[in-house]
Design an enzyme around this catalytic site. Structure first.
Site, PDB file in Angstrom:
ATOM      1  N   TYR A  51       0.844  -1.193   0.000  1.00  0.00           N
ATOM      2  CA  TYR A  51       0.000   0.000   0.000  1.00  0.00           C
ATOM      3  C   TYR A  51       0.878   1.240   0.000  1.00  0.00           C
ATOM      4  O   TYR A  51       1.932   1.256   0.646  1.00  0.00           O
ATOM      5  CB  TYR A  51      -0.867   0.068   1.261  1.00  0.00           C
ATOM      6  CG  TYR A  51      -1.996  -0.917   1.301  1.00  0.00           C
ATOM      7  CD1 TYR A  51      -3.270  -0.551   0.875  1.00  0.00           C
ATOM      8  CD2 TYR A  51      -1.811  -2.206   1.789  1.00  0.00           C
ATOM      9  CE1 TYR A  51      -4.331  -1.452   0.931  1.00  0.00           C
ATOM     10  CE2 TYR A  51      -2.858  -3.107   1.847  1.00  0.00           C
ATOM     11  CZ  TYR A  51      -4.112  -2.729   1.413  1.00  0.00           C
ATOM     12  OH  TYR A  51      -5.143  -3.624   1.468  1.00  0.00           O
ATOM     13  N   TYR A  78      -0.486 -10.070   0.912  1.00  0.00           N
ATOM     14  CA  TYR A  78       0.531  -9.433   1.764  1.00  0.00           C
ATOM     15  C   TYR A  78       0.446  -9.963   3.186  1.00  0.00           C
ATOM     16  O   TYR A  78      -0.614 -10.421   3.624  1.00  0.00           O
ATOM     17  CB  TYR A  78       0.392  -7.905   1.739  1.00  0.00           C
ATOM     18  CG  TYR A  78      -0.897  -7.337   2.286  1.00  0.00           C
ATOM     19  CD1 TYR A  78      -1.074  -7.124   3.648  1.00  0.00           C
ATOM     20  CD2 TYR A  78      -1.932  -7.004   1.433  1.00  0.00           C
ATOM     21  CE1 TYR A  78      -2.252  -6.594   4.147  1.00  0.00           C
ATOM     22  CE2 TYR A  78      -3.123  -6.475   1.924  1.00  0.00           C
ATOM     23  CZ  TYR A  78      -3.271  -6.269   3.276  1.00  0.00           C
ATOM     24  OH  TYR A  78      -4.440  -5.750   3.757  1.00  0.00           O
ATOM     25  N   ARG A 133      -2.788 -12.108   3.936  1.00  0.00           N
ATOM     26  CA  ARG A 133      -4.096 -11.691   3.418  1.00  0.00           C
ATOM     27  C   ARG A 133      -4.209 -12.034   1.931  1.00  0.00           C
ATOM     28  O   ARG A 133      -3.285 -11.829   1.155  1.00  0.00           O
ATOM     29  CB  ARG A 133      -4.298 -10.186   3.618  1.00  0.00           C
ATOM     30  CG  ARG A 133      -4.355  -9.809   5.094  1.00  0.00           C
ATOM     31  CD  ARG A 133      -5.583  -8.988   5.423  1.00  0.00           C
ATOM     32  NE  ARG A 133      -6.810  -9.672   5.111  1.00  0.00           N
ATOM     33  CZ  ARG A 133      -7.936  -9.085   4.735  1.00  0.00           C
ATOM     34  NH1 ARG A 133      -7.977  -7.789   4.596  1.00  0.00           N
ATOM     35  NH2 ARG A 133      -9.018  -9.786   4.481  1.00  0.00           N
ATOM     36  N   HIS A 151      -7.476  -8.493  -2.202  1.00  0.00           N
ATOM     37  CA  HIS A 151      -8.767  -7.896  -1.862  1.00  0.00           C
ATOM     38  C   HIS A 151      -8.749  -6.407  -2.160  1.00  0.00           C
ATOM     39  O   HIS A 151      -7.670  -5.803  -2.284  1.00  0.00           O
ATOM     40  CB  HIS A 151      -9.118  -8.137  -0.383  1.00  0.00           C
ATOM     41  CG  HIS A 151      -8.134  -7.525   0.549  1.00  0.00           C
ATOM     42  ND1 HIS A 151      -6.968  -8.161   0.907  1.00  0.00           N
ATOM     43  CD2 HIS A 151      -8.103  -6.315   1.173  1.00  0.00           C
ATOM     44  CE1 HIS A 151      -6.275  -7.380   1.712  1.00  0.00           C
ATOM     45  NE2 HIS A 151      -6.934  -6.239   1.888  1.00  0.00           N
ATOM     46  N   HIS A 188     -10.551  -2.760  -0.743  1.00  0.00           N
ATOM     47  CA  HIS A 188     -11.338  -2.118   0.321  1.00  0.00           C
ATOM     48  C   HIS A 188     -12.319  -1.123  -0.287  1.00  0.00           C
ATOM     49  O   HIS A 188     -11.981  -0.417  -1.249  1.00  0.00           O
ATOM     50  CB  HIS A 188     -10.410  -1.339   1.261  1.00  0.00           C
ATOM     51  CG  HIS A 188      -9.453  -2.205   2.014  1.00  0.00           C
ATOM     52  ND1 HIS A 188      -9.678  -2.607   3.312  1.00  0.00           N
ATOM     53  CD2 HIS A 188      -8.258  -2.739   1.660  1.00  0.00           C
ATOM     54  CE1 HIS A 188      -8.656  -3.354   3.713  1.00  0.00           C
ATOM     55  NE2 HIS A 188      -7.787  -3.443   2.734  1.00  0.00           N
TER      56      HIS A 188
HETATM   57 FE   LIG Z   1      -6.049  -4.607   2.879  1.00  0.00          FE
END
Ligand SMILES: [Fe+2]
Length: 215
Positions: free
Chosen positions: A100, A139, A147, A150, A152
């Site tokens: 991110y 990640y 995870r 996905h 958000h």
């Molecule tokens: Fe996330």
């Protein structure tokens, strides 16, 4: 440094928001509405000029984002299936390598200077929304938890309960072991995992409808 999954869940560090999820949203999950999910720690905080529907390119730059480009297409509807237009669909995700663009992301995976990472789009007349992005990378969220890919979402419109949720991709082995997704029951999962609906210009298209509750 990564924390154990139990500690992360206990502290609500996934988003710091576990105790603050809207009560109404919680009450209405499991009744056919798209289930809420934690915001997570990486809601964008770095200002950017380009929030448009194409996350694979940043205005003013020549490059394109790394990774598999995909189209996400869906509709915002109410519980009766009626389209809800003029909904703000605020979305953010990791890049193709699972990173991110957020100062608190400790993942050593590289940033992608050409990946927009964050977009805000509106639903149209038929409740439809659409964006082009990259398949997000997996990640590490804790020392024993990876995870799955996905995206958000924060979905809002006056008169409806704001929904913070996450969308998953089908046929991802990590979906079954994800500490968040595995807490959902079968019908909730069906509302959170997109469906592959074909191809467009050589790109995979995923369909994801979101069912919003009225206030
Ligand atoms: Fe996330």
């Amino acid at each position: 440094m990564f924390f154990s999954r139990r500690k992360v869940l206990k502290l609500g560090m996934i988003g710091g928001l576990l105790p603050f999820l809207g009560l109404k949203a919680c009450m209405k999950s499991g009744e056919g509405y798209t289930p809420p999910e934690v915001e997570g720690p990486f809601y964008p905080v770095v200002a950017q000029k380009d929030w448009d529907f194409d996350l694979t390119k940043i205005e003013g730059l020549d490059g394109i984002a790394e990774g598999a480009h995909v189209i996400i297409s869906g509709r915002i509807i109410d519980i009766k299936g009626n389209p809800v237009e003029g909904v703000t669909v605020d979305l953010w995700q990791a890049n193709a390598k699972g990173r991110y663009r957020h100062p608190h992301d400790e993942n050593p995976a590289p940033l992608d200077p050409n990946f927009q990472g964050w977009a805000i789009v509106q639903s149209g007349e038929n409740g439809g929304f659409r964006f082009k992005t990259v398949m997000p990378g997996k990640y590490p969220a804790a020392d024993d938890w990876v995870r799955p890919p996905h995206i958000h979402f924060k979905i809002s419109k006056k008169g409806y309960i704001e929904l913070t949720t996450q969308m998953y991709f089908p046929d991802q082995a990590l979906n079954d072991s994800d500490a968040l997704l595995k807490r959902k029951n079968t019908s909730e999962r069906a509302l959170m995992v997109a469906k592959k609906s074909g191809q467009e210009d050589g790109l995979d298209v995923f369909e994801h409808n979101i069912i919003l509750a009225k206030v």
